[in-house]
Design a protein around this motif. Structure first.
Motif, PDB file in Angstrom:
ATOM      1  N   GLY A  29       0.818  -1.205   0.000  1.00 64.60           N
ATOM      2  CA  GLY A  29       0.000   0.000   0.000  1.00 64.60           C
ATOM      3  C   GLY A  29       0.849   1.250   0.000  1.00 64.60           C
ATOM      4  N   TRP A  30       0.217   2.345  -0.398  1.00 65.52           N
ATOM      5  CA  TRP A  30       0.929   3.622  -0.458  1.00 65.52           C
ATOM      6  C   TRP A  30      -0.111   4.737  -0.560  1.00 65.52           C
ATOM      7  N   PRO A  31       0.112   5.852   0.113  1.00 64.98           N
ATOM      8  CA  PRO A  31      -0.773   6.997  -0.115  1.00 64.98           C
ATOM      9  C   PRO A  31      -0.682   7.441  -1.570  1.00 64.98           C
ATOM     10  N   ASN A  32      -1.818   7.602  -2.209  1.00 63.96           N
ATOM     11  CA  ASN A  32      -1.858   8.000  -3.628  1.00 63.96           C
ATOM     12  C   ASN A  32      -1.110   6.988  -4.500  1.00 63.96           C
ATOM     13  N   LEU A  33      -1.355   5.701  -4.251  1.00 65.98           N
ATOM     14  CA  LEU A  33      -0.699   4.662  -5.031  1.00 65.98           C
ATOM     15  C   LEU A  33      -0.989   4.835  -6.524  1.00 65.98           C
ATOM     16  N   TYR A  34      -2.250   5.093  -6.876  1.00 67.28           N
ATOM     17  CA  TYR A  34      -2.638   5.324  -8.262  1.00 67.28           C
ATOM     18  C   TYR A  34      -3.375   6.648  -8.456  1.00 67.28           C
ATOM     19  N   THR A  35      -3.857   7.247  -7.394  1.00 67.85           N
ATOM     20  CA  THR A  35      -4.718   8.429  -7.505  1.00 67.85           C
ATOM     21  C   THR A  35      -4.115   9.606  -6.750  1.00 67.85           C
ATOM     22  N   PRO A  36      -4.595  10.825  -6.984  1.00 64.93           N
ATOM     23  CA  PRO A  36      -4.078  12.006  -6.270  1.00 64.93           C
ATOM     24  C   PRO A  36      -4.994  12.498  -5.154  1.00 64.93           C
ATOM     25  N   PHE A  37      -5.849  11.633  -4.601  1.00 68.72           N
ATOM     26  CA  PHE A  37      -6.903  12.102  -3.705  1.00 68.72           C
ATOM     27  C   PHE A  37      -6.595  11.924  -2.227  1.00 68.72           C
ATOM     28  N   GLY A  38      -5.383  11.496  -1.863  1.00 66.89           N
ATOM     29  CA  GLY A  38      -4.964  11.472  -0.474  1.00 66.89           C
ATOM     30  C   GLY A  38      -5.381  10.253   0.324  1.00 66.89           C
ATOM     31  N   PHE A  39      -5.814   9.172  -0.336  1.00 68.44           N
ATOM     32  CA  PHE A  39      -6.221   7.978   0.384  1.00 68.44           C
ATOM     33  C   PHE A  39      -5.075   6.960   0.428  1.00 68.44           C
ATOM     34  N   ASN A  40      -5.130   6.117   1.464  1.00 68.04           N
ATOM     35  CA  ASN A  40      -4.176   5.020   1.574  1.00 68.04           C
ATOM     36  C   ASN A  40      -4.716   3.853   0.747  1.00 68.04           C
ATOM     37  N   GLU A  41      -4.160   3.670  -0.432  1.00 67.61           N
ATOM     38  CA  GLU A  41      -4.625   2.635  -1.350  1.00 67.61           C
ATOM     39  C   GLU A  41      -3.797   1.370  -1.154  1.00 67.61           C
ATOM     40  N   THR A  42      -4.406   0.220  -1.416  1.00 69.20           N
ATOM     41  CA  THR A  42      -3.699  -1.047  -1.245  1.00 69.20           C
ATOM     42  C   THR A  42      -4.013  -2.002  -2.381  1.00 69.20           C
ATOM     43  N   GLU A  43      -3.105  -2.949  -2.564  1.00 66.30           N
ATOM     44  CA  GLU A  43      -3.280  -4.071  -3.487  1.00 66.30           C
ATOM     45  C   GLU A  43      -3.023  -5.364  -2.713  1.00 66.30           C
ATOM     46  N   ASP A  44      -3.862  -6.355  -2.936  1.00 66.58           N
ATOM     47  CA  ASP A  44      -3.681  -7.682  -2.354  1.00 66.58           C
ATOM     48  C   ASP A  44      -3.678  -8.683  -3.504  1.00 66.58           C
ATOM     49  N   LEU A  45      -2.511  -9.270  -3.805  1.00 60.71           N
ATOM     50  CA  LEU A  45      -2.347 -10.172  -4.942  1.00 60.71           C
ATOM     51  C   LEU A  45      -2.102 -11.591  -4.450  1.00 60.71           C
ATOM     52  N   ARG A  46      -2.794 -12.556  -5.054  1.00 59.41           N
ATOM     53  CA  ARG A  46      -2.601 -13.974  -4.726  1.00 59.41           C
ATOM     54  C   ARG A  46      -2.459 -14.737  -6.040  1.00 59.41           C
ATOM     55  N   THR A  47      -1.331 -15.426  -6.199  1.00 59.59           N
ATOM     56  CA  THR A  47      -1.009 -16.077  -7.463  1.00 59.59           C
ATOM     57  C   THR A  47      -0.666 -17.547  -7.236  1.00 59.59           C
ATOM     58  N   ARG A  81      -8.176   2.153   2.115  1.00 62.49           N
ATOM     59  CA  ARG A  81      -7.940   1.016   2.991  1.00 62.49           C
ATOM     60  C   ARG A  81      -8.786   1.072   4.254  1.00 62.49           C
ATOM     61  N   ALA A  82      -9.080   2.278   4.732  1.00 59.14           N
ATOM     62  CA  ALA A  82      -9.839   2.430   5.976  1.00 59.14           C
ATOM     63  C   ALA A  82     -11.289   2.002   5.819  1.00 59.14           C
ATOM     64  N   VAL A  83     -11.813   2.104   4.592  1.00 58.96           N
ATOM     65  CA  VAL A  83     -13.213   1.734   4.337  1.00 58.96           C
ATOM     66  C   VAL A  83     -13.238   0.798   3.135  1.00 58.96           C
ATOM     67  N   PRO A  84     -12.951  -0.470   3.333  1.00 58.93           N
ATOM     68  CA  PRO A  84     -12.873  -1.391   2.193  1.00 58.93           C
ATOM     69  C   PRO A  84     -14.184  -1.440   1.405  1.00 58.93           C
ATOM     70  N   GLY A  85     -14.061  -1.359   0.088  1.00 53.81           N
ATOM     71  CA  GLY A  85     -15.233  -1.442  -0.781  1.00 53.81           C
ATOM     72  C   GLY A  85     -16.109  -0.217  -0.784  1.00 53.81           C
ATOM     73  N   ALA A  86     -15.626   0.897  -0.205  1.00 44.05           N
ATOM     74  CA  ALA A  86     -16.479   2.079  -0.085  1.00 44.05           C
ATOM     75  C   ALA A  86     -16.832   2.660  -1.451  1.00 44.05           C
ATOM     76  N   SER A  87     -15.873   2.714  -2.368  1.00 50.71           N
ATOM     77  CA  SER A  87     -16.148   3.312  -3.673  1.00 50.71           C
ATOM     78  C   SER A  87     -16.678   2.274  -4.652  1.00 50.71           C
ATOM     79  N   ASN A  88     -15.964   1.180  -4.760  1.00 51.58           N
ATOM     80  CA  ASN A  88     -16.347   0.119  -5.683  1.00 51.58           C
ATOM     81  C   ASN A  88     -15.428  -1.063  -5.409  1.00 51.58           C
ATOM     82  N   PRO A  89     -15.963  -2.271  -5.315  1.00 51.27           N
ATOM     83  CA  PRO A  89     -15.053  -3.412  -5.137  1.00 51.27           C
ATOM     84  C   PRO A  89     -14.315  -3.708  -6.434  1.00 51.27           C
TER      85      PRO A  89
END
Length: 411
Positions: A29-47, A81-89
């Motif tokens: 995870g990283w703040p603004n991983l893909y967006t400029p809106f100030g949220f803590n974004e995360t990726e969970d990958l399982r391969t 990350r604080a509100v999982p699925g809040a915008s769109n899963p």
């Protein structure tokens, strides 16, 4: 990051069989991983990956092999990350199955390299649903005959062949390859080559919403074709091994992610690019050290057609000049020092607002290989030695200076 994997290998006098199985999970995870809106974004990958390959030699130069693999990848992205699925899963699962057969067979001065492969993939997604399809079958066949001649300057090898690519969703393509290689008795090697290759767009580019969201797709993207004309030479002056090449590449309908002022999103667009390039690599090996020096030059001319483009995340994100230097110094008693350096002058890009367009990137490793224990290795590593904040991909923060220690045993 967690990973478990294993390989079973069976070796015979004229064959080798490999079985591989592996699973891994990566969460980051990283703040603004893909967006400029100030949220803590995360990726969970399982391969999950399973692979099989069997190769049999009919002579030291001739072989045939059969391979297959299955891969399943699940990606769960959270905008907040604080509100999982809040915008769109944003949950995507892709599965790929592939089977291939290829080989090489010589007949005196003649030889042929051949191959056939088929692959099927599928996508299940909560968001990548705006394209025309979510499954695709791929087919490929290739054959490249060659002949070798004895000439006054040396041995001349000619290769002329083609590859055929098709899917059940896209137009097919025939890609020729023509190559001439002259090997001289003094060790010099000269070659000239014209080759084509082709690929189709990914599901992210095809199936993302073209009118909303941060990654805007394009369901009309077509098969991309790359044509490359190249000439090169290699020779050994005074203990060095030198390889040099010049080339011109034409990319047609290449998929790129682009940026337009006033629009936060990245957009998938097709681009035609002409690229002029040159590279040279010089290698020197002695009992005490190995030295590898390199230089690459690139110049690109791009045409996005009617699309309005102000910057490119990938296709036009390149180094105009790139210098590299790698040194391995054997210090004695099992100690080694390994240094990799890169200096790059990057093409200007208005998306890169941190780190500038020039970079000096280095890594340093100190290794100990105990002379009495074959296969054992200890290491201390520093990546990004100078803590350079250059963004290799524009707007993606650089990995800062990193220290690590390691131990490995190979048998």
């Amino acid at each position: 990051f967690r990973r478990a994997s294993g390989r079973l290998q069976l070796q015979g006098a004229q064959s080798q069989t490999d079985l591989f199985a592996g699973v891994q999970q990566k969460f980051f995870g990283w703040p603004n991983l893909y967006t400029p809106f100030g949220f803590n974004e995360t990726e969970d990958l399982r391969t999950t990956l399973y692979a099989f390959n069997h190769r049999a030699w009919t002579s030291p130069e001739n072989y045939w092999q059969l391979g297959a693999y299955y891969r399943r990848n699940r990606d769960d992205y959270e905008f907040n990350r604080a509100v999982p699925g809040a915008s769109n899963p944003f949950i995507h699962t892709t599965q790929v199955r592939a089977l291939a057969f290829d080989g090489h067979q010589g007949f005196g001065d003649y030889a042929v390299t051949y191959g056939v492969q088929t692959m099927r993939d599928s996508l299940q997604s909560t968001a990548l649903i705006f394209g025309r399809f979510r499954t695709r079958d791929y087919y490929k066949a290739s054959i490249v005959p060659e002949r070798e001649f004895a000439t006054a300057p040396g041995r001349l090898k000619l290769r002329v062949g083609a590859a055929y690519d098709d899917t059940n969703r896209d137009d097919s393509a025939l890609s020729p390859i023509i190559e001439a290689v002259l090997s001289r008795p003094d060790g010099r090697r000269l070659y000239a080559q014209y080759a084509e290759t082709t690929q189709v767009a990914t599901y992210t580019a095809l199936n993302s919403n073209p009118a909303a969201g941060l990654f805007r797709g394009n369901p009309n993207l077509r098969r991309a074709t790359s044509r490359n004309l190249e000439a090169g030479v290699s020779f050994q002056p005074a203990g060095w091994q030198v390889e040099a090449a010049v080339f011109h590449r034409w990319d047609e309908e290449l998929t790129d992610w682009t940026f337009t002022r006033g629009v936060t999103a990245r957009t998938a667009n097709a681009v035609n690019i002409g690229t002029m390039g040159a590279e040279i690599v010089a290698t020197r090996k002695t009992p005490r050290f190995d030295l590898v020096l390199g230089y690459t030059f690139l110049d690109k001319d791009a045409d996005y057609g009617a699309a309005t483009i102000d910057a490119s995340f990938y296709a036009l994100n390149f180094a105009q000049h790139r210098l590299t230097a790698a040194v391995t110094a054997r210090l004695g008693r099992g100690f080694e020092l390994r240094v990799d350096n890169e200096f790059r002058v990057q093409e200007e890009n208005l998306l890169r607002v941190v780190g500038g367009d020039n970079a000096v990137l280095s890594s340093l490793g100190f290794y100990y290989l105990p002379p009495g224990v074959r296969g054992l290795e200890f290491s201390v590593l520093v990546d990004n030695l100078w803590d350079d904040d250059f963004q290799e991909v524009p707007q993606v923060p650089a990995a800062r200076r990193q220290f690590s220690v390691g131990a490995a045993y190979r048998w």
